[in-house]
Design an enzyme around this catalytic site. Structure first.
Site, PDB file in Angstrom:
ATOM      1  N   HIS A   5      60.551   9.687  64.138  1.00 55.51           N
ATOM      2  CA  HIS A   5      61.844   9.981  64.778  1.00 55.51           C
ATOM      3  C   HIS A   5      61.719  11.271  65.579  1.00 55.51           C
ATOM      4  CE1 HIS A   5      65.959  10.819  65.542  1.00 55.51           C
ATOM      5  NE2 HIS A   5      66.251  11.454  64.417  1.00 55.51           N
ATOM      6  N   CYS A  12      72.902   8.329  63.166  1.00 52.23           N
ATOM      7  CA  CYS A  12      73.597   9.555  62.806  1.00 52.23           C
ATOM      8  C   CYS A  12      73.076  10.682  63.697  1.00 52.23           C
ATOM      9  CB  CYS A  12      73.403   9.889  61.327  1.00 52.23           C
ATOM     10  SG  CYS A  12      71.698  10.208  60.834  1.00 52.23           S
TER      11      CYS A  12
END
Length: 396
Positions: A345, A376
């Site tokens: 990520h 998120c």
């Protein structure tokens, strides 16, 4: 409003951040330049001068991922000097916001074609490097002090939802690794990757062709023994969360009529998007209100979504979303090729990775009409985008 098409997305292989990572000697801007160049190479039917905007996100906008990186990356990628560009920051949802912002311009009629993506070199630029948070954020008790440490926000989410146990998050993480490894083996993941030349003072020149973070063969038993760095006897570990990573993504967006006029493929059609704020100390719950908000705006419901690409910053955050909407932990619609726990990520780049995977899944699934990308976002936000499959065959 005009229909906005997602033409194609690409990404570099994701690397591990740090001195031993494969991109330790590679500039951040060169990562995203490689991605943009690959898009142009794959689509010779797109005249470069027809690109109206380049929107590139980075969370830490300094050094080699600063200086209005959308503009400098456009120049370095060989686009005409007439093509403008800008930079975006919405932490983890940077590339997602680059897409939704550029898509809004296309829908409004300000652009016909745009390139949108993101880059994060967390090895060169750790999250928070050089920032100076206003002390009133803590002193005035605007947020809980744990809000500024993402791993602690994940522990807070466990506190809020005690049914999400460490055993569940470890099991989810192991499945993510397994699904990702199977997707690589079967060629599902790979065609979207852009090879990147790398340089190491110790090893010399190399070529990055595959993701560095995955740990195939990971078991629940192995994950159970990992340390919990954010809290003694906690539940968040390096195994059930995404790591610190380097990488870049880029995508072509277009007005659908313009795409068809030029012969560009239409992989997805934008239905709508929404961002929402939540308490920063439980930022992982952000996708829930963002999705609920979007359902109200579009008239769709969770039952209409046939495929989900949920960013796996932390396993607990994904499971909180699934529990809210009554979706089973092993639902085959969810992250069917694994996710960030396996592949990584690199903050601002990840939104386009989700979209690229969903677009490729749409092509295989004409029985699915709608898909979702959601994530998120640090400092208490969530973002959700719903896409329509142009290959949908309806009752067929």
């Amino acid at each position: 409003m005009r229909n906005v098409a997602f033409v194609e997305g690409v990404r570099t292989p994701f690397g591990k951040a740090g001195d031993k990572g494969m991109y330790a000697g590679t500039r951040a801007d060169d990562l995203v330049v490689n991605a943009i160049r690959e898009l142009l190479r794959r689509h010779p039917e797109l005249p470069p001068e027809r690109v109206d905007e380049v929107a590139i996100a980075a969370t830490t906008q300094t050094g080699d991922q600063g200086l209005t990186i959308g503009r400098t990356a456009a120049l370095l990628a060989g686009l005409p000097k007439s093509v403008p560009g800008f930079a975006i920051d919405r932490m983890c949802a940077g590339a997602m916001t680059a897409v939704t912002t550029a898509a809004s311009g296309i829908g409004f009629g300000a652009y016909d074609i745009a390139i949108a993506g993101g880059v994060e070199h967390m090895g060169r630029h750790p999250m928070g490097e050089g920032v100076d948070p206003n002390p009133r954020i803590i002193a005035d008790k605007l947020v809980d002090p744990t809000a500024l440490v993402m791993g602690q926000t994940a522990e807070n989410l466990h506190d809020r939802f005690p049914a999400i146990t460490k055993q569940r998050t470890d099991a989810y993480a192991a499945r993510s690794q397994e699904k990702y490894a199977e997707a690589v083996k079967t060629g599902k993941i790979g065609p979207e990757l852009v090879p990147v030349a790398t340089r190491s003072a110790e090893l010399g020149w190399g070529l990055a062709t595959e993701d560095e973070p995955p740990r195939p063969g990971t078991t629940v038993e192995q994950l159970a023994n990992l340390k919990t760095p954010f809290r003694p006897f906690g539940r968040v570990t390096a195994g059930n969360a995404a790591g610190l990573n380097d990488g870049a993504t880029a995508s072509i967006l277009a007005d659908e009529e313009t795409a068809r006029e030029l012969g560009l493929p239409v992989a997805m059609r934008l239905v709508g998007y929404s961002f929402a704020g939540v308490e920063p100390e439980v930022m992982g719950i952000g996708p829930v209100p963002a999705t609920e908000k979007l359902f109200k705006r579009t008239g769709l419901s969770i039952d209409d979504i046939g495929l989900f690409e949920i960013n796996e910053a932390f396993a607990v955050q994904v499971l909180a979303f699934l529990d809210h909407f009554g979706i089973d932990d092993e639902d085959p619609r969810v992250n069917q090729w694994g996710g960030a726990i396996a592949c990584g990520h690199p903050l601002a780049s990840s939104g386009v990775r989700l979209m690229t995977q969903l677009a490729r899944q749409f092509a295989e699934r004409p029985d699915v009409r709608y898909g979702m990308t959601t994530m998120c976002i640090g400092i208490g936000m969530g973002g959700t985008v719903i896409w329509e499959n142009p290959a949908f065959e309806g009752a067929k």
